[in-house]
Write a protein that holds these residues in place. Structure first.
Motif, PDB file in Angstrom:
ATOM      1  N   VAL A  48       0.544  -1.108  -0.112  1.00 20.41           N
ATOM      2  CA  VAL A  48      -0.049  -0.173  -0.269  1.00 20.41           C
ATOM      3  C   VAL A  48       0.965   1.080   0.089  1.00 20.41           C
ATOM      4  CG1 VAL A  48      -1.290   1.260   1.433  1.00 20.41           C
ATOM      5  CG2 VAL A  48      -1.716  -0.953   0.845  1.00 20.41           C
ATOM      6  N   VAL A  49       1.561   0.815   0.549  1.00 20.24           N
ATOM      7  CA  VAL A  49       3.026   2.175   0.559  1.00 20.24           C
ATOM      8  C   VAL A  49       4.306   1.861   0.312  1.00 20.24           C
ATOM      9  CG1 VAL A  49       3.748   3.669   2.514  1.00 20.24           C
ATOM     10  CG2 VAL A  49       2.080   3.047   2.934  1.00 20.24           C
ATOM     11  N   LYS A  50       4.482   3.537  -0.619  1.00 20.58           N
ATOM     12  CA  LYS A  50       5.721   2.363  -1.510  1.00 20.58           C
ATOM     13  C   LYS A  50       7.346   3.288  -0.726  1.00 20.58           C
ATOM     14  CE  LYS A  50       8.695   1.957  -5.215  1.00 20.58           C
ATOM     15  NZ  LYS A  50       9.606   1.119  -4.824  1.00 20.58           N
ATOM     16  N   TYR A  51       7.635   1.691   0.490  1.00 20.54           N
ATOM     17  CA  TYR A  51       9.302   2.462   1.696  1.00 20.54           C
ATOM     18  C   TYR A  51       9.905   3.081   0.675  1.00 20.54           C
ATOM     19  CZ  TYR A  51       5.096   1.664   4.530  1.00 20.54           C
ATOM     20  OH  TYR A  51       4.414   1.826   5.587  1.00 20.54           O
ATOM     21  N   SER A  52      10.569   3.869   0.904  1.00 22.95           N
ATOM     22  CA  SER A  52      12.309   3.976   0.529  1.00 22.95           C
ATOM     23  C   SER A  52      13.155   4.268   1.396  1.00 22.95           C
ATOM     24  CB  SER A  52      12.245   5.565   0.648  1.00 22.95           C
ATOM     25  OG  SER A  52      11.379   6.095  -0.026  1.00 22.95           O
ATOM     26  N   ALA A  53      13.004   3.095   2.943  1.00 24.26           N
ATOM     27  CA  ALA A  53      13.839   2.590   3.284  1.00 24.26           C
ATOM     28  C   ALA A  53      13.578   1.846   5.082  1.00 24.26           C
ATOM     29  CB  ALA A  53      14.834   3.536   3.715  1.00 24.26           C
ATOM     30  N   LEU A  54      14.240   0.502   5.472  1.00 29.24           N
ATOM     31  CA  LEU A  54      13.885  -0.103   6.404  1.00 29.24           C
ATOM     32  C   LEU A  54      15.237   0.446   7.398  1.00 29.24           C
ATOM     33  CD1 LEU A  54      12.140  -2.025   8.042  1.00 29.24           C
ATOM     34  CD2 LEU A  54      13.768  -3.457   7.734  1.00 29.24           C
ATOM     35  N   VAL A  55      14.286   1.007   8.793  1.00 31.73           N
ATOM     36  CA  VAL A  55      14.415   1.396  10.138  1.00 31.73           C
ATOM     37  C   VAL A  55      14.425   0.324  10.911  1.00 31.73           C
ATOM     38  CG1 VAL A  55      15.811   2.573  12.111  1.00 31.73           C
ATOM     39  CG2 VAL A  55      15.877   4.114   9.566  1.00 31.73           C
ATOM     40  N   THR A  56      15.307  -0.668  11.371  1.00 33.78           N
ATOM     41  CA  THR A  56      15.276  -1.873  12.542  1.00 33.78           C
ATOM     42  C   THR A  56      15.474  -2.254  13.772  1.00 33.78           C
ATOM     43  OG1 THR A  56      13.840  -4.166  12.784  1.00 33.78           O
ATOM     44  CG2 THR A  56      15.876  -3.472  10.771  1.00 33.78           C
ATOM     45  N   ASP A  57      15.330  -2.406  14.566  1.00 36.12           N
ATOM     46  CA  ASP A  57      15.911  -2.792  15.893  1.00 36.12           C
ATOM     47  C   ASP A  57      16.144  -4.969  15.790  1.00 36.12           C
ATOM     48  OD1 ASP A  57      16.717  -3.541  18.272  1.00 36.12           O
ATOM     49  OD2 ASP A  57      14.755  -3.583  19.448  1.00 36.12           O
ATOM     50  N   VAL A  58      16.970  -4.662  15.690  1.00 35.08           N
ATOM     51  CA  VAL A  58      17.234  -6.556  15.487  1.00 35.08           C
ATOM     52  C   VAL A  58      16.152  -7.121  16.748  1.00 35.08           C
ATOM     53  CG1 VAL A  58      19.270  -8.051  15.515  1.00 35.08           C
ATOM     54  CG2 VAL A  58      19.720  -6.121  14.424  1.00 35.08           C
ATOM     55  N   ASN A  59      16.593  -6.981  18.405  1.00 33.22           N
ATOM     56  CA  ASN A  59      15.851  -7.618  18.704  1.00 33.22           C
ATOM     57  C   ASN A  59      14.643  -7.948  18.972  1.00 33.22           C
ATOM     58  OD1 ASN A  59      17.536 -10.386  19.005  1.00 33.22           O
ATOM     59  ND2 ASN A  59      18.983  -8.429  20.083  1.00 33.22           N
ATOM     60  N   LEU A  60      13.813  -7.850  18.288  1.00 33.41           N
ATOM     61  CA  LEU A  60      11.872  -7.869  18.772  1.00 33.41           C
ATOM     62  C   LEU A  60      11.535  -8.191  19.432  1.00 33.41           C
ATOM     63  CD1 LEU A  60      11.693  -6.126  15.039  1.00 33.41           C
ATOM     64  CD2 LEU A  60      11.856  -4.652  16.967  1.00 33.41           C
ATOM     65  N   LYS A  61      10.229  -7.968  19.794  1.00 34.95           N
ATOM     66  CA  LYS A  61       8.916  -9.057  20.495  1.00 34.95           C
ATOM     67  C   LYS A  61       8.810  -9.607  20.053  1.00 34.95           C
ATOM     68  CE  LYS A  61       8.735  -5.899  24.659  1.00 34.95           C
ATOM     69  NZ  LYS A  61       9.667  -4.489  24.657  1.00 34.95           N
ATOM     70  N   GLY A  62       8.752 -10.962  19.936  1.00 40.42           N
ATOM     71  CA  GLY A  62       7.701 -11.444  18.860  1.00 40.42           C
ATOM     72  C   GLY A  62       8.525 -13.017  18.357  1.00 40.42           C
ATOM     73  N   PRO A  63       8.271 -13.295  17.147  1.00 41.86           N
ATOM     74  CA  PRO A  63       9.265 -14.372  16.559  1.00 41.86           C
ATOM     75  C   PRO A  63       9.810 -13.783  15.521  1.00 41.86           C
ATOM     76  CG  PRO A  63       6.457 -14.104  15.921  1.00 41.86           C
ATOM     77  CD  PRO A  63       6.945 -13.584  17.368  1.00 41.86           C
ATOM     78  N   VAL A  64       9.449 -12.591  15.112  1.00 41.74           N
ATOM     79  CA  VAL A  64      10.247 -12.240  13.525  1.00 41.74           C
ATOM     80  C   VAL A  64      11.005 -10.695  14.112  1.00 41.74           C
ATOM     81  CG1 VAL A  64       9.640 -10.466  11.619  1.00 41.74           C
ATOM     82  CG2 VAL A  64       8.071 -12.358  12.036  1.00 41.74           C
ATOM     83  N   LYS A  65      12.689 -10.760  13.785  1.00 39.57           N
ATOM     84  CA  LYS A  65      13.500 -10.596  14.425  1.00 39.57           C
ATOM     85  C   LYS A  65      13.756  -9.260  12.590  1.00 39.57           C
ATOM     86  CE  LYS A  65      14.225 -12.841  18.151  1.00 39.57           C
ATOM     87  NZ  LYS A  65      12.987 -11.974  19.049  1.00 39.57           N
ATOM     88  N   GLY A  66      14.580  -8.572  12.961  1.00 43.43           N
ATOM     89  CA  GLY A  66      15.154  -7.716  12.569  1.00 43.43           C
ATOM     90  C   GLY A  66      15.805  -8.268  11.346  1.00 43.43           C
ATOM     91  N   TRP A  67      16.579  -9.146  11.574  1.00 38.30           N
ATOM     92  CA  TRP A  67      17.105  -9.655  10.458  1.00 38.30           C
ATOM     93  C   TRP A  67      16.145 -10.244   9.712  1.00 38.30           C
ATOM     94  CZ3 TRP A  67      21.971  -7.622  11.374  1.00 38.30           C
ATOM     95  CH2 TRP A  67      22.404  -8.456  12.912  1.00 38.30           C
ATOM     96  N   GLU A  68      14.902 -11.218   9.664  1.00 36.26           N
ATOM     97  CA  GLU A  68      13.668 -11.153   8.661  1.00 36.26           C
ATOM     98  C   GLU A  68      13.396 -10.523   8.067  1.00 36.26           C
ATOM     99  OE1 GLU A  68      14.152 -14.680  12.047  1.00 36.26           O
ATOM    100  OE2 GLU A  68      14.503 -12.634  12.131  1.00 36.26           O
TER     101      GLU A  68
END
Length: 127
Positions: A48-68
């Protein structure tokens, strides 16, 4: 690049979310902030939105981490700019991180984040 770049920010700690959001807004970016990897994946996959970049924490709560999340966006766009933020997982960047990404070790100055995002976005545009 049309208009203002929209950055997808994935951070589960509210105080850091605010610091990151304020820094990027002051740097001239629009952004969408989500607290979980699952939400980030849904946002990217929806298209829906065309993002230009991703800024992510690596260790997130939940099963999906920043690496994925980064690997997913790179499947969609191999040159997608990725900035990782981490306190504890910096040593895993070489094996887990996507190529041509930037890792910021917490704590970092807000200006470092804006510089990292700008650097990756500018690397993508013709010189």
């Amino acid at each position: 690049m049309e208009g203002v770049p929209i950055i997808l920010v994935v951070e589960d700690e509210e105080p850091l979310q605010e610091i990151v959001s304020d820094a990027l807004k002051e740097g001239g970016f629009d952004l969408t902030t989500v607290p979980s990897g699952q939400e980030a994946v849904a946002m990217v996959e929806s298209g829906v939105v065309k993002y230009s970049a991703l800024v992510t924490d690596v260790n997130l709560k939940g099963p999906v981490k920043g690496w994925e999340i980064a690997r997913l966006v790179r499947q969609i766009n191999p040159a997608f700019p990725v900035v990782y933020m981490t306190g504890a997982a910096a040593e895993d960047w070489a094996s887990e991180g996507v190529p041509n990404s930037i890792l910021l070790k917490k704590p970092f100055a807000p200006a470092q984040l804006v510089t990292a995002v700008s650097q990756l976005l500018n690397a993508d545009s013709p010189t």
